[in-house]
Scaffold this motif. Structure first.
Motif, PDB file in Angstrom:
ATOM      1  N   MET A  64     -15.296  -9.856  -3.385  1.00  0.00           N
ATOM      2  CA  MET A  64     -16.493  -9.240  -3.981  1.00  0.00           C
ATOM      3  C   MET A  64     -17.689 -10.191  -3.915  1.00  0.00           C
ATOM      4  O   MET A  64     -18.815  -9.770  -3.654  1.00  0.00           O
ATOM      5  N   LEU A  65     -17.415 -11.461  -4.184  1.00  0.00           N
ATOM      6  CA  LEU A  65     -18.487 -12.464  -4.175  1.00  0.00           C
ATOM      7  C   LEU A  65     -19.194 -12.494  -2.816  1.00  0.00           C
ATOM      8  O   LEU A  65     -20.423 -12.514  -2.732  1.00  0.00           O
ATOM      9  N   GLU A  66     -18.367 -12.461  -1.752  1.00  0.00           N
ATOM     10  CA  GLU A  66     -18.934 -12.442  -0.399  1.00  0.00           C
ATOM     11  C   GLU A  66     -19.879 -11.258  -0.200  1.00  0.00           C
ATOM     12  O   GLU A  66     -20.951 -11.403   0.364  1.00  0.00           O
ATOM     13  N   ARG A  67     -19.412 -10.084  -0.671  1.00  0.00           N
ATOM     14  CA  ARG A  67     -20.228  -8.891  -0.475  1.00  0.00           C
ATOM     15  C   ARG A  67     -21.517  -8.925  -1.287  1.00  0.00           C
ATOM     16  O   ARG A  67     -22.568  -8.486  -0.830  1.00  0.00           O
ATOM     17  N   CYS A  68     -21.415  -9.462  -2.500  1.00  0.00           N
ATOM     18  CA  CYS A  68     -22.615  -9.542  -3.347  1.00  0.00           C
ATOM     19  C   CYS A  68     -23.616 -10.526  -2.754  1.00  0.00           C
ATOM     20  O   CYS A  68     -24.825 -10.281  -2.749  1.00  0.00           O
TER      21      CYS A  68
ATOM     22  N   PRO B 154       0.835  -1.199   0.000  1.00  0.00           N
ATOM     23  CA  PRO B 154       0.000   0.000   0.000  1.00  0.00           C
ATOM     24  C   PRO B 154       0.876   1.258   0.000  1.00  0.00           C
ATOM     25  O   PRO B 154       1.939   1.217   0.622  1.00  0.00           O
ATOM     26  N   PRO B 155       0.502   2.354  -0.603  1.00  0.00           N
ATOM     27  CA  PRO B 155      -0.801   2.572  -1.247  1.00  0.00           C
ATOM     28  C   PRO B 155      -0.881   2.072  -2.694  1.00  0.00           C
ATOM     29  O   PRO B 155      -1.869   2.332  -3.358  1.00  0.00           O
ATOM     30  N   VAL B 156       0.150   1.391  -3.146  1.00  0.00           N
ATOM     31  CA  VAL B 156       0.147   0.946  -4.541  1.00  0.00           C
ATOM     32  C   VAL B 156      -0.830  -0.224  -4.703  1.00  0.00           C
ATOM     33  O   VAL B 156      -0.851  -1.129  -3.884  1.00  0.00           O
ATOM     34  N   VAL B 157      -1.619  -0.177  -5.756  1.00  0.00           N
ATOM     35  CA  VAL B 157      -2.500  -1.302  -6.073  1.00  0.00           C
ATOM     36  C   VAL B 157      -2.060  -1.915  -7.395  1.00  0.00           C
ATOM     37  O   VAL B 157      -1.896  -1.208  -8.386  1.00  0.00           O
ATOM     38  N   THR B 158      -1.799  -3.198  -7.378  1.00  0.00           N
ATOM     39  CA  THR B 158      -1.502  -3.957  -8.593  1.00  0.00           C
ATOM     40  C   THR B 158      -2.344  -5.215  -8.532  1.00  0.00           C
ATOM     41  O   THR B 158      -2.219  -5.997  -7.588  1.00  0.00           O
ATOM     42  N   ARG B 159      -3.248  -5.371  -9.482  1.00  0.00           N
ATOM     43  CA  ARG B 159      -4.098  -6.564  -9.498  1.00  0.00           C
ATOM     44  C   ARG B 159      -4.272  -6.983 -10.943  1.00  0.00           C
ATOM     45  O   ARG B 159      -5.120  -6.479 -11.654  1.00  0.00           O
ATOM     46  N   ILE B 160      -3.423  -7.877 -11.366  1.00  0.00           N
ATOM     47  CA  ILE B 160      -3.431  -8.284 -12.774  1.00  0.00           C
ATOM     48  C   ILE B 160      -4.302  -9.519 -12.934  1.00  0.00           C
ATOM     49  O   ILE B 160      -4.316 -10.399 -12.070  1.00  0.00           O
ATOM     50  N   VAL B 161      -5.002  -9.556 -14.041  1.00  0.00           N
ATOM     51  CA  VAL B 161      -6.024 -10.581 -14.240  1.00  0.00           C
ATOM     52  C   VAL B 161      -5.508 -12.006 -14.014  1.00  0.00           C
ATOM     53  O   VAL B 161      -4.431 -12.371 -14.469  1.00  0.00           O
ATOM     54  N   PHE B 162      -6.290 -12.762 -13.272  1.00  0.00           N
ATOM     55  CA  PHE B 162      -6.066 -14.181 -12.981  1.00  0.00           C
ATOM     56  C   PHE B 162      -4.819 -14.460 -12.135  1.00  0.00           C
ATOM     57  O   PHE B 162      -4.346 -15.594 -12.078  1.00  0.00           O
ATOM     58  N   THR B 163      -4.267 -13.416 -11.512  1.00  0.00           N
ATOM     59  CA  THR B 163      -3.204 -13.657 -10.528  1.00  0.00           C
ATOM     60  C   THR B 163      -3.890 -13.941  -9.182  1.00  0.00           C
ATOM     61  O   THR B 163      -5.094 -13.674  -9.032  1.00  0.00           O
ATOM     62  N   PRO B 164      -3.144 -14.446  -8.204  1.00  0.00           N
ATOM     63  CA  PRO B 164      -3.772 -14.695  -6.904  1.00  0.00           C
ATOM     64  C   PRO B 164      -4.468 -13.452  -6.330  1.00  0.00           C
ATOM     65  O   PRO B 164      -5.554 -13.565  -5.755  1.00  0.00           O
ATOM     66  N   ALA B 165      -3.881 -12.266  -6.511  1.00  0.00           N
ATOM     67  CA  ALA B 165      -4.519 -11.049  -5.969  1.00  0.00           C
ATOM     68  C   ALA B 165      -5.868 -10.811  -6.647  1.00  0.00           C
ATOM     69  O   ALA B 165      -6.861 -10.474  -5.987  1.00  0.00           O
ATOM     70  N   ASP B 166      -5.905 -10.980  -7.954  1.00  0.00           N
ATOM     71  CA  ASP B 166      -7.170 -10.797  -8.685  1.00  0.00           C
ATOM     72  C   ASP B 166      -8.205 -11.805  -8.185  1.00  0.00           C
ATOM     73  O   ASP B 166      -9.367 -11.446  -7.931  1.00  0.00           O
ATOM     74  N   MET B 167      -7.786 -13.048  -8.009  1.00  0.00           N
ATOM     75  CA  MET B 167      -8.740 -14.079  -7.591  1.00  0.00           C
ATOM     76  C   MET B 167      -9.213 -13.841  -6.146  1.00  0.00           C
ATOM     77  O   MET B 167     -10.374 -14.070  -5.834  1.00  0.00           O
ATOM     78  N   ARG B 168      -8.309 -13.335  -5.294  1.00  0.00           N
ATOM     79  CA  ARG B 168      -8.717 -13.020  -3.918  1.00  0.00           C
ATOM     80  C   ARG B 168      -9.721 -11.860  -3.909  1.00  0.00           C
ATOM     81  O   ARG B 168     -10.697 -11.864  -3.159  1.00  0.00           O
ATOM     82  N   ALA B 169      -9.460 -10.878  -4.767  1.00  0.00           N
ATOM     83  CA  ALA B 169     -10.368  -9.723  -4.841  1.00  0.00           C
ATOM     84  C   ALA B 169     -11.748 -10.162  -5.341  1.00  0.00           C
ATOM     85  O   ALA B 169     -12.781  -9.700  -4.860  1.00  0.00           O
ATOM     86  N   ARG B 170     -11.766 -11.080  -6.289  1.00  0.00           N
ATOM     87  CA  ARG B 170     -13.052 -11.587  -6.799  1.00  0.00           C
ATOM     88  C   ARG B 170     -13.817 -12.313  -5.704  1.00  0.00           C
ATOM     89  O   ARG B 170     -15.027 -12.153  -5.559  1.00  0.00           O
ATOM     90  N   ALA B 171     -13.091 -13.136  -4.927  1.00  0.00           N
ATOM     91  CA  ALA B 171     -13.746 -13.886  -3.855  1.00  0.00           C
ATOM     92  C   ALA B 171     -14.315 -12.916  -2.810  1.00  0.00           C
ATOM     93  O   ALA B 171     -15.416 -13.113  -2.284  1.00  0.00           O
TER      94      ALA B 171
END
Ligand SMILES: [Zn+2]
Length: 412
Positions: free
Chosen positions: A44-48, A25-42
């Protein structure tokens, strides 16, 4: 209907999502289909799911969180954006449209609103071109702009195919099933930070996007002749870097003089081979990015650049080759969606102005299959795609409120 945005919760969600990153932080790097991207999706799924939405994923990983309308067969009203982030990015690009969209749904739920048309929150896969060299992967496939066959040919820089990468990340299914049926959406609205300085400069809190500029990108390679920096006399040189330098300035000049006031052309990359202090450059690769709100004017620029490149290559005796990577058509917002956004601004006594989006957005591709419009909020100094990207929670909440009101209008 009494709409109230929970700013504190929205802000804490933005902060929390920003921590799911490949960088400190504060840098955000979330490249598609990397573990960070997949964690962020999960995450989001919880919140939805917590908001009572039904979530489905397609084969490219686009996520649809649906609030079923009272007429489930009627076309849905969509909103959303992306949560992937380029290396060294900030917290707000894309995220404001996703978390703002979710909070808009929750505000509508709290107000007791019941949609007739289902409301859908979309998380598009890979809006950023970082990994596969092509932006808006999810929305291109959804809209049929990119064929599943062409998508399977994409590779990342490690040579991994899109199919391998997505399946390793647990994103399964057949890409043939991704395109949406015509008429799936009644309307699509995307909330986004402006990524430019106009709203802040004019002190106007909201921008209703009426057009999205047409981007074209190309790779230009220039082949000259290398040699020893001491050994080859100036009269004998065919220096690829000198030719490239002339071409870069010609591109700037063409965009200034041959296009429309909305024309922009950028050379953002220059690879020099062999790249040694005592060696004449034998080969140079330039990236070219041209954008315009008029397809005609953009094509005029592209052909003027081709003419300049030919002239330079003949005069300097170098070989130039231009490989067109993409040339998307511009999009116009649908008048009914623009009007719904404008009416919502008026209803809440918020000042707004019409705007042109000069950046790429998933809405550009959604416009091929649905009536679209976008809502912009200011971001500090117009900064985006950098860690100090910033939008105030007041501006984010205001945009979210107008989005909620607009979704209510469109889905009633
Ligand atoms: Zn974005």
């Amino acid at each position: 209907m009494n709409l109230a945005i929970d700013s504190a919760r929205l802000l804490s969600e933005i902060e929390e999502l920003a921590l799911i990153s490949e960088a400190e932080p504060p840098v955000v790097t979330r490249i598609v289909f990397t573990p960070a991207d997949m964690r962020a999706r999960a995450w989001m799924l919880e919140r939805c799911t917590a908001a009572g939405l039904n979530v489905r994923h397609d084969a490219i990983g686009n996520t649809f969180a649906r609030w079923q309308g009272s007429d489930p067969a009627a076309p849905a009203v969509g909103t959303g954006s992306h949560i992937d982030a380029i290396p060294n990015a900030g917290k707000y690009d894309g995220v404001v449209g996703v978390l703002g969209g979710l909070e808009a749904f929750r505000a509508l739920q709290r107000s007791g609103f019941q949609p007739k048309h289902s409301l859908e929150l979309l998380l598009f896969t890979s809006e950023e071109p970082t990994r596969f060299g092509i932006g808006c992967l999810g929305s291109r496939l959804l809209s049929g702009t990119l064929s599943p066959q062409a998508a399977t040919k994409l590779h990342d820089k490690d040579g991994l195919s899109l199919d391998d990468v997505r399946q390793q990340a647990g994103v399964k299914g057949n890409l043939q099933d991704v395109p949406l049926i015509p008429g799936y959406y009644k309307a699509f609205v995307e909330l986004h930070i402006e990524q430019g300085p106009i709203l802040e400069r004019e002190r106007i809190p909201l921008g209703v996007v009426t057009k999205i500029a047409a981007p074209a990108s190309a790779r230009i390679s220039i082949e000259g002749s290398g040699g020893h920096a001491g050994g080859v006399l100036m009269s004998d040189r065919r220096d690829a870097l000198c030719a490239a330098s002339e071409l870069i300035l010609a591109i700037e000049n063409v965009a200034r003089t041959s296009g429309s006031p909305d024309s922009v052309a950028t050379v953002g990359m220059c690879d020099v081979f062999p790249g040694a202090v005592n060696s004449i450059a034998s080969r140079v690769m330039l990236s070219l990015d041209v954008r315009d709100t008029s397809l005609e004017s953009r094509d005029r620029i592209m052909s003027a650049i081709a003419t300049a490149s030919k002239e330079i290559s003949q005069r300097r005796q170098v070989a130039t080759q231009t490989e067109l990577l993409n040339a998307d058509a511009p999009a116009e917002s649908a008048s009914e969606v623009v009007e719904a956004l404008s009416a919502s601004c008026r209803k809440h006594q918020q000042q707004f102005r019409p705007m042109i989006s000069r950046a790429y957005h998933d809405s550009l591709f959604m416009s091929r299959i649905a009536p679209i419009a976008m809502l912009f909020i200011p971001c500090r100094n117009g900064y985006s795609h950098r860690p100090d990207e910033y939008a105030s929670i007041e501006d984010i909440a205001r945009g979210t409120l107008i989005l909620a009101e607009t979704l209510a209008t469109l889905s009633a």
